[in-house]
Design a protein around this motif. Structure first.
Motif, PDB file in Angstrom:
ATOM      1  N   CYS A  41       0.827  -0.608  -0.475  1.00  0.00           N
ATOM      2  CA  CYS A  41      -0.384   0.334   0.038  1.00  0.00           C
ATOM      3  C   CYS A  41       1.022   1.440  -0.064  1.00  0.00           C
ATOM      4  O   CYS A  41       0.807   2.427  -1.179  1.00  0.00           O
ATOM      5  CB  CYS A  41      -0.896  -0.637   1.214  1.00  0.00           C
ATOM      6  N   ASN A  43       0.986   2.731   2.160  1.00  0.00           N
ATOM      7  CA  ASN A  43       0.541   4.363   2.979  1.00  0.00           C
ATOM      8  C   ASN A  43       0.357   3.707   4.364  1.00  0.00           C
ATOM      9  O   ASN A  43      -0.765   2.719   4.883  1.00  0.00           O
ATOM     10  CB  ASN A  43      -0.699   4.432   2.536  1.00  0.00           C
ATOM     11  N   THR A  44       0.548   4.034   5.154  1.00  0.00           N
ATOM     12  CA  THR A  44       0.070   3.543   6.992  1.00  0.00           C
ATOM     13  C   THR A  44      -1.718   3.102   6.922  1.00  0.00           C
ATOM     14  O   THR A  44      -1.435   2.682   7.198  1.00  0.00           O
ATOM     15  CB  THR A  44       0.755   4.863   8.088  1.00  0.00           C
ATOM     16  N   SER A  45      -2.479   4.139   6.884  1.00  0.00           N
ATOM     17  CA  SER A  45      -3.545   4.338   7.010  1.00  0.00           C
ATOM     18  C   SER A  45      -4.569   2.783   6.227  1.00  0.00           C
ATOM     19  O   SER A  45      -5.272   2.210   7.037  1.00  0.00           O
ATOM     20  CB  SER A  45      -3.759   5.616   6.777  1.00  0.00           C
TER      21      SER A  45
END
Length: 99
Positions: A41, A43-45
């Motif tokens: 991803c 992206n952490t979220s």
């Protein structure tokens, strides 16, 4: 061999509704799945959401797992699939928002 026997026991117990067994499975693979999700991803979220969705899906589909010893590979495949689906949905939403 011992690890396969242990994981089989934990998976069968979780299928039978043993909450402690499910928690053990969760703790055993959460960090690895998060690492996989973050790589995909970027992206952490989105990675956190994907891992959470992975565990929800795995919990629901756990009785369908035919070979309990393959749990870790099985849940990793679920995670990868969910990550790519999330990326695709995220890209679509960003495209629609930019129109």
């Amino acid at each position: 061999m011992k690890q396969a026997v242990d994981i089989t026991r934990w998976v069968r117990a979780a299928c039978a509704g043993d909450e402690a067994a499910w928690n053990y499975l969760y703790q055993s693979c959460h960090a690895h799945l998060y690492s996989v999700a973050l790589k995909i991803c970027g992206n952490t979220s989105l990675a956190k959401d994907s891992v959470q969705d992975t565990f929800v899906m795995a919990y629901i589909k756990l009785p369908q797992l035919r070979e309990p010893a393959t749990f870790f590979g099985w849940i990793k495949k679920i995670c990868i699939h969910i990550c790519y689906r999330s990326l695709q949905k995220n890209r679509f939403n960003n495209t629609v928002d930019n129109i």
